[in-house]
Write a protein that holds these residues in place. Structure first.
Motif, PDB file in Angstrom:
ATOM      1  N   SER A 191      -2.767   4.763   6.466  1.00  0.00           N
ATOM      2  CA  SER A 191      -3.150   6.103   6.903  1.00  0.00           C
ATOM      3  C   SER A 191      -1.907   6.833   7.397  1.00  0.00           C
ATOM      4  O   SER A 191      -0.840   6.232   7.532  1.00  0.00           O
ATOM      5  CB  SER A 191      -4.210   6.037   8.005  1.00  0.00           C
ATOM      6  N   ARG A 192      -2.066   8.097   7.655  1.00  0.00           N
ATOM      7  CA  ARG A 192      -0.913   8.881   8.099  1.00  0.00           C
ATOM      8  C   ARG A 192      -1.335   9.854   9.180  1.00  0.00           C
ATOM      9  O   ARG A 192      -2.506  10.237   9.283  1.00  0.00           O
ATOM     10  CB  ARG A 192      -0.315   9.633   6.905  1.00  0.00           C
ATOM     11  N   ASP A 193      -0.360  10.246   9.981  1.00  0.00           N
ATOM     12  CA  ASP A 193      -0.533  11.308  10.978  1.00  0.00           C
ATOM     13  C   ASP A 193       0.646  12.251  10.778  1.00  0.00           C
ATOM     14  O   ASP A 193       1.756  11.976  11.241  1.00  0.00           O
ATOM     15  CB  ASP A 193      -0.548  10.722  12.389  1.00  0.00           C
ATOM     16  N   ASN A 194       0.400  13.328  10.066  1.00  0.00           N
ATOM     17  CA  ASN A 194       1.494  14.236   9.726  1.00  0.00           C
ATOM     18  C   ASN A 194       2.107  14.871  10.962  1.00  0.00           C
ATOM     19  O   ASN A 194       3.319  15.096  11.008  1.00  0.00           O
ATOM     20  CB  ASN A 194       1.001  15.316   8.767  1.00  0.00           C
TER      21      ASN A 194
ATOM     22  N   ALA B  88       0.849  -1.194   0.000  1.00  0.00           N
ATOM     23  CA  ALA B  88       0.000   0.000   0.000  1.00  0.00           C
ATOM     24  C   ALA B  88       0.881   1.239   0.000  1.00  0.00           C
ATOM     25  O   ALA B  88       2.036   1.193   0.428  1.00  0.00           O
ATOM     26  CB  ALA B  88      -0.912   0.016   1.215  1.00  0.00           C
ATOM     27  N   THR B  89       0.295   2.357  -0.468  1.00  0.00           N
ATOM     28  CA  THR B  89       1.025   3.608  -0.467  1.00  0.00           C
ATOM     29  C   THR B  89       0.065   4.764  -0.249  1.00  0.00           C
ATOM     30  O   THR B  89      -1.134   4.660  -0.548  1.00  0.00           O
ATOM     31  CB  THR B  89       1.820   3.796  -1.767  1.00  0.00           C
ATOM     32  N   ILE B  90       0.587   5.858   0.286  1.00  0.00           N
ATOM     33  CA  ILE B  90      -0.209   7.055   0.551  1.00  0.00           C
ATOM     34  C   ILE B  90       0.661   8.279   0.319  1.00  0.00           C
ATOM     35  O   ILE B  90       1.858   8.256   0.617  1.00  0.00           O
ATOM     36  CB  ILE B  90      -0.749   7.018   2.006  1.00  0.00           C
ATOM     37  N   ASN B  91       0.062   9.327  -0.213  1.00  0.00           N
ATOM     38  CA  ASN B  91       0.823  10.564  -0.363  1.00  0.00           C
ATOM     39  C   ASN B  91       0.991  11.217   0.992  1.00  0.00           C
ATOM     40  O   ASN B  91       0.239  10.933   1.932  1.00  0.00           O
ATOM     41  CB  ASN B  91       0.122  11.516  -1.338  1.00  0.00           C
ATOM     42  N   TRP B  92       1.990  12.075   1.104  1.00  0.00           N
ATOM     43  CA  TRP B  92       2.303  12.619   2.417  1.00  0.00           C
ATOM     44  C   TRP B  92       1.655  13.964   2.689  1.00  0.00           C
ATOM     45  O   TRP B  92       1.358  14.291   3.841  1.00  0.00           O
ATOM     46  CB  TRP B  92       3.820  12.746   2.606  1.00  0.00           C
ATOM     47  N   ASN B  93       1.426  14.780   1.672  1.00  0.00           N
ATOM     48  CA  ASN B  93       0.866  16.105   1.874  1.00  0.00           C
ATOM     49  C   ASN B  93      -0.457  16.261   1.144  1.00  0.00           C
ATOM     50  O   ASN B  93      -0.719  15.576   0.164  1.00  0.00           O
ATOM     51  CB  ASN B  93       1.849  17.171   1.386  1.00  0.00           C
ATOM     52  N   GLY B  94      -1.281  17.175   1.638  1.00  0.00           N
ATOM     53  CA  GLY B  94      -2.565  17.414   1.005  1.00  0.00           C
ATOM     54  C   GLY B  94      -3.562  16.317   1.316  1.00  0.00           C
ATOM     55  O   GLY B  94      -3.379  15.512   2.237  1.00  0.00           O
TER      56      GLY B  94
END
Length: 123
Positions: free
Chosen positions: A71-74, A48-54
Motif C-alpha cells: 500500500s502507499r501513503d502519498n 510486490a509492486t504498486i503504482n504511485w499516482n492515481g
C-alpha cells in the motif's frame, strides 16, 4: 531519489510485520514502487509492486499473494508492505525500489534502491 526501508525484525512463524519505505528527493518522477527480497545464496526476487499516482494498481509474486499487502501513503511519500502469516522461507533482506517508468516485477526496471531491511522468521 532516496529510499529508506525500515520495519524488519525477528518474528515467529505465523506472525506479522509491516515494512515501510520512505522516499525523498525527486519523488515526482516516480511511476511505481516495489518490494524485492534476497535470501542468503539466492537471487533477488520480486515480492510486490504498486503504482504511485492515481488509482492503486498492485501486483504480487505468487509467494506473496494472500499473505502480503502493498500500500502507499502519498502524503507521507511512503510505501508499506504488510506481511502476515509469515513463514521461515520468507526470511530475507527486503529491499524497496522505485521505477521511473513502469509497473513491473523485474528488478531491471527499477532505477532506485533502498538499503534493505532484514526479516527473519523463526520456526
Amino acid at each position: 531519489v532516496q529510499l529508506q526501508a525500515s520495519g524488519g525484525g525477528l518474528v515467529q512463524a505465523g506472525g506479522s510485520l509491516r515494512l515501510s519505505c520512505a522516499k525523498s528527493g525527486r519523488t515526482f518522477s516516480i511511476y511505481a514502487m516495489g518490494w524485492f527480497r534476497q535470501a542468503p545464496g539466492k537471487d533477488r526476487e520480486f515480492v510486490a509492486t504498486i503504482n504511485w499516482n492515481g488509482g492503486s494498481t498492485t501486483h504480487y509474486a505468487n509467494s506473496a499473494k494472500g499473505r502480503f499487502t502493498i500500500s502507499r501513503d502519498n502524503a507521507k511519500n511512503t510505501v508499506y508492505l504488510q506481511m502476515n502469516s509469515l513463514k521461515p522461507e520468507d526470511t530475507a533482506v527486503y529491499y524497496c525500489a522505485a521505477s521511473r517508468s513502469v509497473l513491473s516485477g523485474s528488478l531491471y526496471n527499477y532505477d532506485y534502491w533502498g538499503q534493505g531491511t532484514q526479516v527473519t522468521v523463526s520456526s
